[in-house]
Scaffold this active site. Structure first.
Site, PDB file in Angstrom:
ATOM      1  N   ARG A 122       6.661   8.210 -19.604  1.00 26.16           N
ATOM      2  CA  ARG A 122       6.174   7.984 -21.076  1.00 26.16           C
ATOM      3  C   ARG A 122       5.908   6.583 -21.413  1.00 26.16           C
ATOM      4  O   ARG A 122       4.980   6.003 -21.871  1.00 26.16           O
ATOM      5  CB  ARG A 122       7.446   8.303 -21.835  1.00 26.16           C
ATOM      6  CG  ARG A 122       7.067   8.111 -23.361  1.00 26.16           C
ATOM      7  CD  ARG A 122       8.131   8.602 -24.295  1.00 26.16           C
ATOM      8  NE  ARG A 122       8.449   9.716 -24.113  1.00 26.16           N
ATOM      9  CZ  ARG A 122       9.979  10.340 -24.459  1.00 26.16           C
ATOM     10  NH1 ARG A 122      10.672   9.410 -25.059  1.00 26.16           N
ATOM     11  NH2 ARG A 122       9.926  11.506 -24.356  1.00 26.16           N
ATOM     12  N   GLN A 134     -14.356 -15.079 -45.751  1.00 24.29           N
ATOM     13  CA  GLN A 134     -13.630 -14.656 -46.744  1.00 24.29           C
ATOM     14  C   GLN A 134     -12.180 -14.020 -46.118  1.00 24.29           C
ATOM     15  O   GLN A 134     -11.275 -14.029 -46.628  1.00 24.29           O
ATOM     16  CB  GLN A 134     -14.048 -13.289 -47.353  1.00 24.29           C
ATOM     17  CG  GLN A 134     -13.490 -12.885 -48.341  1.00 24.29           C
ATOM     18  CD  GLN A 134     -14.138 -11.541 -49.104  1.00 24.29           C
ATOM     19  OE1 GLN A 134     -13.472 -10.454 -48.829  1.00 24.29           O
ATOM     20  NE2 GLN A 134     -15.109 -11.626 -49.549  1.00 24.29           N
ATOM     21  N   HIS A 190       0.918  -1.350   0.117  1.00 23.77           N
ATOM     22  CA  HIS A 190       0.178  -0.024   0.039  1.00 23.77           C
ATOM     23  C   HIS A 190       0.774   1.374  -0.035  1.00 23.77           C
ATOM     24  O   HIS A 190       0.249   2.496   0.397  1.00 23.77           O
ATOM     25  CB  HIS A 190      -0.799   0.158   1.406  1.00 23.77           C
ATOM     26  CG  HIS A 190      -1.569  -1.236   1.585  1.00 23.77           C
ATOM     27  ND1 HIS A 190      -2.720  -1.789   0.890  1.00 23.77           N
ATOM     28  CD2 HIS A 190      -1.244  -2.084   2.230  1.00 23.77           C
ATOM     29  CE1 HIS A 190      -3.102  -2.994   1.240  1.00 23.77           C
ATOM     30  NE2 HIS A 190      -2.318  -3.364   2.269  1.00 23.77           N
ATOM     31  N   SER A 202     -12.139  -3.122 -41.605  1.00 22.83           N
ATOM     32  CA  SER A 202     -10.930  -2.498 -42.369  1.00 22.83           C
ATOM     33  C   SER A 202     -10.393  -1.382 -41.716  1.00 22.83           C
ATOM     34  O   SER A 202      -9.059  -1.211 -41.319  1.00 22.83           O
ATOM     35  CB  SER A 202     -11.269  -2.519 -43.689  1.00 22.83           C
ATOM     36  OG  SER A 202     -10.362  -2.006 -44.463  1.00 22.83           O
ATOM     37  N   SER A 240      12.866  20.418 -15.939  1.00 23.64           N
ATOM     38  CA  SER A 240      11.573  21.094 -15.862  1.00 23.64           C
ATOM     39  C   SER A 240      11.942  22.523 -16.622  1.00 23.64           C
ATOM     40  O   SER A 240      12.916  23.048 -16.207  1.00 23.64           O
ATOM     41  CB  SER A 240      11.194  21.107 -14.347  1.00 23.64           C
ATOM     42  OG  SER A 240      10.317  22.409 -14.158  1.00 23.64           O
TER      43      SER A 240
END
Length: 475
Positions: free
Chosen positions: A295, A233, A151, A326, A281
């Site tokens: 990121r 198909q 935690h 598609s 920064s």
């Protein structure tokens, strides 16, 4: 182009290698390879296709006439038909037999499977490299005590190497999942408009054996051992879901890793790589924000959500074919692989360049260890003849006072000093020092890490050629 939107996954994050796999050059040259494989297999099975026609087609696999194809697509509103005609303009002898008996999904779907296989192989190399990088971290720090958390509250000591094995284990789960999906990937083959093979049965005058051999031959020429036994198909869109599930799993593992690095960076126990001229920064020059880990978290969140696309697409298909898959697949599948490539590049970069600060880890241990050591202190003093109940109450009283001092006054943890000064415990500093050694509280963390690394070593040895992939972080 500065005057139009460009996908940041390509412009900022993903490698050129992964971008190439989903490039037009790779896609449309694979279409042409499939048309060559179809024509060659048809000739081998007795259709009237000449060596000259095959040779002409092979001569123009890679010099794709994009401008012609784009002009024809504007006219036909059909990308496959446009490329058939564009290829035919370059191959006048073969124009009449290109795509013979096939439907659009022959090149479209088979190419998608081929691209997914190539992209999964690229991901596997990166995944193995990531595991190898974390292996080095775990091995180096397997004995280094650090504070463990539940935690995000101080719990008990572990070792930093043991913590790294947890990150590795998640990636090993992902590698096993990837290997299973990759090993189960098959080519669609050439099954015609609704998957019955009727057009090819007509070409071969009702010879079922030749139709089946045609599919086997094409698969072999394209490097596949097998094809899906039945289809409409298209191949089942669940295949795309299975593939992106692998990528989602990698995103989950990487996000967990990145979140841990961000928390440990806040504690000043680790730093991710930070170049000499890097700016943390725009306002606070002293900051070293863990932007690479952030990121990863950001891209992983996108990827995990993107993996929902093939699930919805698979469930939305109608009967033997519908085209509402598609546009979604053109975006969701390549972007999932590009995001995975970027995420693993960052994970490798961070783990390879991770800076660990043992003294900060020791400081945090020393701040919390007095509370954690109280049970050991109690047992030691009882063995010396102390009254268990009386000592327990004394520890409780001292612990409450120490916690009040820490939280209410911002003071240091003086619990050990309080116990040493309490004659009921009868402890000297030498005894207390022995009881407070962090190594005595890490349990089997070191041994667990060693045993785990011994299990992983054969896997890394078996995949040694994939280790050490070069990653470039652009921004």
């Amino acid at each position: 182009m500065p005057d139009r939107y460009e996908n940041p996954l390509c412009k900022r994050y993903a490698s050129r290698e992964m971008q190439f796999i989903f490039s037009d050059d790779y896609k449309f040259s694979t279409w042409r390879l499939l048309w060559v494989a179809l024509a060659e297999s048809q000739r081998e099975l007795g259709l009237g296709i000449t060596d000259e026609q095959i040779g002409e087609m092979k001569a123009h696999i890679h010099d794709i006439n994009y401008e012609t194809a784009q002009r024809l697509e504007r006219e036909t509103r059909h990308d496959v038909m446009a490329h058939i005609r564009a290829y035919g303009e370059q191959c006048p002898l073969a124009a009449s037999i290109i795509h013979l008996g096939a439907t659009s999904c022959y090149v479209g779907d088979n190419t998608d499977i081929i691209l997914q296989r190539e992209a999964l192989l690229r991901v596997k190399k990166m995944l193995v490299s990531a595991i190898a990088s974390l292996y080095r971290v775990a091995d180096k720090y397997k004995s280094l005590p650090c504070l463990a958390f539940t935690h995000f509250q101080a719990a008990q000591p572990t070792t930093f190497g043991k913590r790294a094995t947890l990150w590795m284990q998640d990636l090993l789960f992902d590698l096993a999942h990837l290997d299973f999906v990759l090993g189960d990937l098959k080519l669609l083959g050439c099954k015609g408009t609704t998957g019955t093979g009727a057009s090819f049965l007509e070409l071969f005058d009702g010879d079922h054996d030749k139709v089946m051999e045609l599919e086997r031959s094409i698969a072999g020429k394209m490097g596949f051992d097998s094809i899906y036994a039945v289809s409409g198909q298209t191949y089942s869109r669940k295949i795309d879901y299975y593939t992106l599930s692998v990528l989602s799993g990698i995103a989950q593992s990487a996000a967990k890793f990145s979140n841990d690095i961000r928390l440990l960076s806040h504690l000043k126990e680790v730093d991710e790589p930070f170049e000499s001229s890097q700016v943390g920064s725009s306002a606070m020059a002293y900051k070293r924000n863990p932007m690479r880990s952030e990121r990863i978290a950001s891209l992983a969140r996108y990827l995990m959500v993107d993996a929902l696309n093939p699930a919805l697409t698979a469930g939305a298909q109608w009967l033997e074919r519908t085209l509402d898959d598609s546009a979604n697949r053109r975006i969701s599948i390549p972007e999932a692989f590009l995001a995975t490539d970027a995420i693993l590049s960052l994970l490798i970069n961070i783990s390879d360049g991770l800076t660990v600060f043992p003294r900060m880890m020791q400081k945090h241990l020393e701040e919390e260890l007095p509370f954690m050591a109280t049970e050991n202190i109690l047992m030691h003093c009882v063995k010396k003849g102390g009254d268990r109940q009386a000592l327990h109450e004394a520890i409780r009283r001292h612990a409450v006072a120490a916690a009040r001092r820490i939280k209410g006054e911002g003071g240091d943890n003086d619990l050990i000093a309080r116990i040493l000064s309490d004659e009921a415990f009868g402890l000297d500093e030498g005894e207390m020092g022995a009881l407070l050694k962090a190594e005595g509280f890490t349990g089997r963390a070191k041994e667990q890490a060693e045993a785990f690394l011994a299990e992983v070593r054969p896997l890394l040895d078996a995949n040694r050629e994939d280790i050490g992939i070069d990653v470039q972080i652009t921004v």
